[in-house]
Scaffold this active site. Structure first.
Site, short mmCIF file in Angstrom:
data_model
loop_
_atom_site.label_atom_id
_atom_site.label_comp_id
_atom_site.label_asym_id
_atom_site.label_seq_id
_atom_site.Cartn_x
_atom_site.Cartn_y
_atom_site.Cartn_z
N VAL A 264 7.24 11.52 6.23
CA VAL A 264 6.68 12.37 5.17
C VAL A 264 5.23 12.69 5.57
O VAL A 264 4.49 11.81 6.02
CB VAL A 264 6.72 11.64 3.81
CG1 VAL A 264 6.08 12.48 2.72
CG2 VAL A 264 8.17 11.32 3.44
N GLY B 184 11.14 3.93 8.17
CA GLY B 184 10.62 5.28 8.42
C GLY B 184 10.66 5.64 9.89
O GLY B 184 10.38 4.81 10.76
N GLU B 185 10.97 6.92 10.15
CA GLU B 185 10.94 7.41 11.54
C GLU B 185 9.51 7.55 12.05
O GLU B 185 9.31 7.77 13.23
CB GLU B 185 11.65 8.77 11.63
CG GLU B 185 13.15 8.65 11.59
CD GLU B 185 13.85 9.99 11.70
OE1 GLU B 185 13.16 11.03 11.72
OE2 GLU B 185 15.09 9.99 11.75
N HIS C 51 6.75 5.77 1.74
CA HIS C 51 7.57 4.62 1.34
C HIS C 51 8.53 5.02 0.22
O HIS C 51 9.69 4.58 0.19
CB HIS C 51 6.68 3.49 0.80
CG HIS C 51 5.75 2.89 1.81
ND1 HIS C 51 4.39 3.04 1.74
CD2 HIS C 51 6.00 2.14 2.91
CE1 HIS C 51 3.84 2.39 2.75
NE2 HIS C 51 4.79 1.84 3.48
N ALA D 30 0.87 -1.19 0.00
CA ALA D 30 0.00 0.00 0.00
C ALA D 30 0.90 1.24 0.00
O ALA D 30 0.77 2.13 0.84
CB ALA D 30 -0.96 -0.01 1.19
N LEU D 31 1.80 1.26 -0.95
CA LEU D 31 2.88 2.25 -0.94
C LEU D 31 2.35 3.67 -1.17
O LEU D 31 1.46 3.89 -1.98
CB LEU D 31 3.90 1.90 -2.04
CG LEU D 31 4.55 0.52 -1.93
CD1 LEU D 31 5.60 0.34 -3.04
CD2 LEU D 31 5.18 0.28 -0.56
N SER E 41 0.56 7.36 6.14
CA SER E 41 0.45 5.99 6.65
C SER E 41 -0.55 5.24 5.79
O SER E 41 -1.55 5.82 5.36
CB SER E 41 -0.05 6.02 8.10
OG SER E 41 -0.55 4.75 8.47
N GLN F 280 2.66 -9.88 13.19
CA GLN F 280 2.65 -8.63 13.96
C GLN F 280 1.24 -8.08 14.18
O GLN F 280 1.08 -6.95 14.63
CB GLN F 280 3.58 -7.60 13.34
CG GLN F 280 3.18 -7.07 11.97
CD GLN F 280 4.30 -6.27 11.34
OE1 GLN F 280 5.27 -6.82 10.84
NE2 GLN F 280 4.19 -4.95 11.35
N GLN G 95 9.56 1.25 16.41
CA GLN G 95 9.97 0.13 15.55
C GLN G 95 11.41 0.32 15.06
O GLN G 95 12.20 -0.63 15.04
CB GLN G 95 9.01 0.02 14.36
CG GLN G 95 9.48 -0.94 13.28
CD GLN G 95 8.47 -1.13 12.19
OE1 GLN G 95 7.55 -1.93 12.33
NE2 GLN G 95 8.61 -0.42 11.07
O1 PAF Z 1 6.71 -0.86 9.08
C1 PAF Z 1 6.28 -1.83 8.41
O2 PAF Z 1 5.74 -1.68 7.31
C2 PAF Z 1 6.43 -3.24 8.98
O3 PAF Z 1 6.30 -3.23 10.36
C3 PAF Z 1 7.74 -3.94 8.55
C4 PAF Z 1 8.96 -3.22 9.07
C5 PAF Z 1 7.79 -4.01 7.04
C6 PAF Z 1 7.76 -5.36 9.12
O4 PAF Z 1 6.66 -6.09 8.70
#
Ligand code: PAF
Length: 280
Positions: free
Chosen positions: A180, A151-152, A41, A36-37, A189, A65, A157
């Site tokens: 961004v 990304g920050e 990204h 979902a760029l 996001s 996750q 994370q």
């Molecule tokens: O930030 C994300 O998109 C995810 O948490 C990652 C780092 C790709 C791990 O699945």
């Protein structure tokens, strides 16, 4: 029109493609994503290109996750348009494994991480960073990049992944790239897509509250006061706040001084949970 990047669906094919390039001495950067760029990204991809000869982007919505009841099923999956977007960025390949490739039957390993993973997100999504650490370790070992860019916006994370790479002696430099933002300040996001029109208007309060809090700290206000006002503002605008915290920028524990620390926030509008952060 630019060519679509080459897609690799399994680790063996990706490694075979990378081997001769590595032997030629080319350096490799990895940008792990869940697809979902958006422009956020793509800024990571740009940063990766500045750091290495070859860029690999991975797209994998990592089931480990997400807890039951979270948005794993509804998380946007937009492979065709993601590839289209990457076509303009000269990436060498896109690694798009399926869940069976990443977690085959009998998969039995999980990385448990503490340190910067404790508190904040973990208080609300306890499963999350072990899932992130496990998949990121797998991606880093599959690609063995010189550099990986995160990304920050997902600041905790980023700190967790830096800790992971250090603790496991992974031969990859972990780099953060600035958040961004939309014109009104909302951090980009993939989950912003869940917001309806009114929620989208409300969402801007998060970055406003961060900016106001940072400025107040610069003006010498106490964190207790600053935090109280921010929580009240978020509540008034319709957010349910999980946390609005001032933390040390590296270990994410409580800081001795606000200077150089980070304010991190997670809050929900409707069913959508947004996170953001700012340097003080
Ligand atoms: O930030 C994300 O998109 C995810 O948490 C990652 C780092 C790709 C791990 O699945």
């Amino acid at each position: 029109m630019s060519n679509l990047p080459q897609v690799y669906r399994n680790v063996d094919d990706l490694r075979s493609a990378l081997l001769p390039l590595r032997q030629e001495g080319k350096t490799i950067a990895l940008v792990p994503t869940m697809g979902a760029l958006h422009a956020g990204h793509l800024s990571l991809v740009k940063k990766a290109k500045e750091q290495a000869d070859i860029v690999i982007v991975s797209i994998f919505v990592n089931p480990k996750q997400f807890a039951p009841g979270e948005d794993f099923e509804s998380y946007p999956r937009t492979e065709a348009s993601d590839l289209q977007k990457l076509a303009d960025y000269d990436v060498m390949g896109v690694f798009i494994p399926n869940a069976r490739e990443m977690y085959p039957n009998g998969f039995a390993t999980s990385i448990q991480i503490e340190g910067p993973a404790l508190g904040l997100e973990t208080d609300h999504r306890p499963h999350m960073f072990n899932g992130v650490a496990t998949v990121v370790a797998k991606l880093l070992l599959a690609v063995l990049p010189d550099v990986a860019v995160f990304g920050e916006k997902d600041y905790q994370q980023l700190r967790v992944i830096k800790q992971l790479a250090k603790d496991l002696h992974l031969p990859t430099r972990i780099i953060g790239a600035p958040t961004v933002r939309e014109v009104d300040g909302l951090a980009m996001s993939s989950r912003n897509e869940y917001l309806d029109k009114d929620q989208r208007k409300t969402a801007v309060t998060i970055s406003q509250a961060l900016n106001i809090a940072r400025d107040a700290l610069h003006n010498g206000e106490s964190w207790i006061e600053v935090q109280k006002k921010a929580l009240a503002t978020l509540k008034l605008s319709g957010f349910t706040t999980d946390y609005f915290e001032l933390r040390h920028a590296k270990h994410l524990g409580h800081p001795e001084t606000a200077k150089g620390a980070r304010i991190l926030v997670a809050a929900k509008v409707g069913d959508t949970r947004l996170i953001d952060n700012i340097e003080v």
